[in-house]
Design a protein around this motif. Structure first.
Motif, mmCIF file in Angstrom:
data_model
loop_
_atom_site.group_PDB
_atom_site.id
_atom_site.type_symbol
_atom_site.label_atom_id
_atom_site.label_comp_id
_atom_site.label_asym_id
_atom_site.label_seq_id
_atom_site.Cartn_x
_atom_site.Cartn_y
_atom_site.Cartn_z
ATOM 1 N N GLN A 1 86.246 7.900 -56.619
ATOM 2 C CA GLN A 1 85.116 7.214 -57.246
ATOM 3 C C GLN A 1 84.318 6.469 -56.187
ATOM 4 O O GLN A 1 84.890 5.818 -55.319
ATOM 5 C CB GLN A 1 85.619 6.206 -58.294
ATOM 6 C CG GLN A 1 86.259 6.855 -59.501
ATOM 7 C CD GLN A 1 85.302 7.775 -60.234
ATOM 8 O OE1 GLN A 1 84.129 7.447 -60.425
ATOM 9 N NE2 GLN A 1 85.780 8.941 -60.613
ATOM 10 N N GLY B 1 79.759 2.479 -54.398
ATOM 11 C CA GLY B 1 78.359 2.086 -54.487
ATOM 12 C C GLY B 1 77.900 1.351 -53.243
ATOM 13 O O GLY B 1 76.752 0.985 -53.124
ATOM 14 N N ASP C 1 76.172 13.492 -53.323
ATOM 15 C CA ASP C 1 76.801 13.179 -54.603
ATOM 16 C C ASP C 1 75.908 12.161 -55.318
ATOM 17 O O ASP C 1 74.915 12.539 -55.938
ATOM 18 C CB ASP C 1 78.211 12.658 -54.303
ATOM 19 C CG ASP C 1 79.075 12.459 -55.520
ATOM 20 O OD1 ASP C 1 78.749 13.037 -56.565
ATOM 21 O OD2 ASP C 1 80.074 11.739 -55.447
ATOM 22 N N THR C 2 76.204 10.863 -55.207
ATOM 23 C CA THR C 2 75.300 9.871 -55.789
ATOM 24 C C THR C 2 73.985 9.794 -55.004
ATOM 25 O O THR C 2 72.971 9.338 -55.532
ATOM 26 C CB THR C 2 75.937 8.466 -55.774
ATOM 27 O OG1 THR C 2 76.166 8.093 -54.418
ATOM 28 C CG2 THR C 2 77.244 8.445 -56.558
ATOM 29 N N LEU D 1 73.689 7.867 -52.391
ATOM 30 C CA LEU D 1 73.646 6.531 -51.774
ATOM 31 C C LEU D 1 73.798 6.612 -50.256
ATOM 32 O O LEU D 1 73.082 5.942 -49.512
ATOM 33 C CB LEU D 1 74.746 5.633 -52.369
ATOM 34 C CG LEU D 1 74.566 5.248 -53.845
ATOM 35 C CD1 LEU D 1 75.826 4.596 -54.397
ATOM 36 C CD2 LEU D 1 73.376 4.296 -54.007
ATOM 37 N N ASN E 1 70.618 8.272 -48.690
ATOM 38 C CA ASN E 1 69.476 7.369 -48.792
ATOM 39 C C ASN E 1 69.592 6.245 -47.756
ATOM 40 O O ASN E 1 68.625 5.906 -47.074
ATOM 41 C CB ASN E 1 69.421 6.789 -50.207
ATOM 42 C CG ASN E 1 68.166 5.990 -50.424
ATOM 43 O OD1 ASN E 1 67.065 6.514 -50.297
ATOM 44 N ND2 ASN E 1 68.323 4.709 -50.712
ATOM 45 N N ARG F 1 75.686 13.575 -60.566
ATOM 46 C CA ARG F 1 76.092 12.201 -60.281
ATOM 47 C C ARG F 1 75.048 11.409 -59.487
ATOM 48 O O ARG F 1 75.312 10.295 -59.025
ATOM 49 C CB ARG F 1 77.426 12.202 -59.525
ATOM 50 C CG ARG F 1 78.601 12.451 -60.466
ATOM 51 C CD ARG F 1 79.850 12.783 -59.716
ATOM 52 N NE ARG F 1 80.063 11.930 -58.580
ATOM 53 C CZ ARG F 1 80.780 10.781 -58.605
ATOM 54 N NH1 ARG F 1 81.330 10.389 -59.726
ATOM 55 N NH2 ARG F 1 80.942 10.089 -57.516
ATOM 56 N N ARG F 2 73.847 11.974 -59.353
ATOM 57 C CA ARG F 2 72.853 11.335 -58.486
ATOM 58 C C ARG F 2 72.412 9.964 -59.014
ATOM 59 O O ARG F 2 72.099 9.817 -60.182
ATOM 60 C CB ARG F 2 71.621 12.240 -58.344
ATOM 61 C CG ARG F 2 70.687 11.800 -57.253
ATOM 62 C CD ARG F 2 71.191 12.126 -55.830
ATOM 63 N NE ARG F 2 70.749 13.442 -55.446
ATOM 64 C CZ ARG F 2 71.549 14.502 -55.419
ATOM 65 N NH1 ARG F 2 72.824 14.399 -55.725
ATOM 66 N NH2 ARG F 2 71.077 15.662 -55.070
ATOM 67 N N ILE F 3 72.392 8.983 -58.140
ATOM 68 C CA ILE F 3 71.845 7.656 -58.446
ATOM 69 C C ILE F 3 70.525 7.472 -57.706
ATOM 70 O O ILE F 3 69.534 7.044 -58.268
ATOM 71 C CB ILE F 3 72.844 6.542 -58.038
ATOM 72 C CG1 ILE F 3 74.101 6.619 -58.909
ATOM 73 C CG2 ILE F 3 72.202 5.154 -58.174
ATOM 74 C CD1 ILE F 3 75.232 5.705 -58.445
ATOM 75 N N GLN F 4 70.500 7.832 -56.413
ATOM 76 C CA GLN F 4 69.277 7.755 -55.611
ATOM 77 C C GLN F 4 68.575 9.109 -55.640
ATOM 78 O O GLN F 4 69.214 10.125 -55.375
ATOM 79 C CB GLN F 4 69.607 7.410 -54.151
ATOM 80 C CG GLN F 4 69.952 5.968 -53.916
ATOM 81 C CD GLN F 4 68.739 5.054 -54.036
ATOM 82 O OE1 GLN F 4 67.601 5.506 -53.951
ATOM 83 N NE2 GLN F 4 68.998 3.784 -54.248
ATOM 84 N N ASN G 1 80.103 18.992 -61.556
ATOM 85 C CA ASN G 1 80.656 17.662 -61.303
ATOM 86 C C ASN G 1 82.188 17.705 -61.247
ATOM 87 O O ASN G 1 82.870 17.302 -62.191
ATOM 88 C CB ASN G 1 80.171 16.695 -62.388
ATOM 89 C CG ASN G 1 80.597 15.274 -62.091
ATOM 90 O OD1 ASN G 1 81.038 14.974 -60.982
ATOM 91 N ND2 ASN G 1 80.474 14.412 -63.074
#
Ligand code: IMP
Length: 188
Positions: A82, A85, A110-111, A113, A116, A141-144, A157
């Motif tokens: 996991q 962040g 993945d995220t 992060l 970025n 799972r992308r955040i950025q 995923n």
């Protein structure tokens, strides 16, 4: 030195998601794309330790340009599947990025992060150009909102290992990309 826990699942019991032959074919195509896009120029391949090392080594040999290497290291998921962040630079590049054609080479987006964060680091050094080459993309799972300019494969995923990707430092040397069963890393 810390003692590593044993690999949770034998490599022979994991499902192969992407074979070594598929990887070799796609990496060769990516090398050709980069060669074409930067014709007549030099490129600086900046790998993200440790996951991108095998991909960078293979990709570099498919690029027919003057190519040099450097590496970033960032704090990562450690031994959990996991993301925390939080991204922290633990090794900076050794060479100047100013006025260079920088291609950041990452094992997996993945995220987003990590990429970025590293993009922002690179941009402060005023490169001539900046591109991202990622072997794998897990868009679920992308955040950025960041995308690779050169991408190997989009995957579902699932937590994958092999070809440089690890779980708790294990499995990086597997030639194929395999799925780590969720029971191997879930705590519940
Ligand atoms: P991001 O910052 O969430 O995009 O994560 C990027 C980093 O997380 C990668 O460079 C990998 O080290 C790690 N990572 C993300 N997904 C996986 C996976 O499925 N297997 C192994 N490592 C992963």
């Amino acid at each position: 030195m810390n003692q590593l826990p044993a690999a949770p699942v034998p490599a022979s019991r994991m499902k192969v998601l992407i074979t070594r032959e598929q990887i070799a074919r796609r990496v060769a195509e990516m090398g050709r794309e980069i060669t074409r896009d930067f014709e007549g120029q030099a490129v600086l391949l900046v790998g993200v330790l440790k996951g991108a090392t095998i991909f960078l080594a293979d990709l570099a040999r498919c690029i027919e340009l003057d190519a040099t290497f450097d590496f970033f290291s960032v704090s990562s998921y450690a031994d959990r599947a996991q993301p925390s962040g939080e991204v922290r630079l633990t090794k900076d590049v050794d060479t100047s990025l100013e006025d260079r054609n920088v291609i950041l080479v990452e094992d997996i987006l993945d995220t987003g992060l990590t990429m970025n964060y590293l993009k922002n680091v690179v941009m402060t050094h005023q490169p001539r150009s900046f591109k991202v080459a990622a072997l794998l993309d897990k868009p679920a799972r992308r955040i950025q909102p960041i995308e690779a300019d050169y991408l190997g494969f989009t995957i579902p995923n699932e937590f994958v290992v092999g070809y440089g990707l690890d779980y708790a430092e294990h499995y990086r040397n597997l030639p194929d990309i395999c799925v780590l069963p969720a029971k191997a890393y879930s705590t519940g």
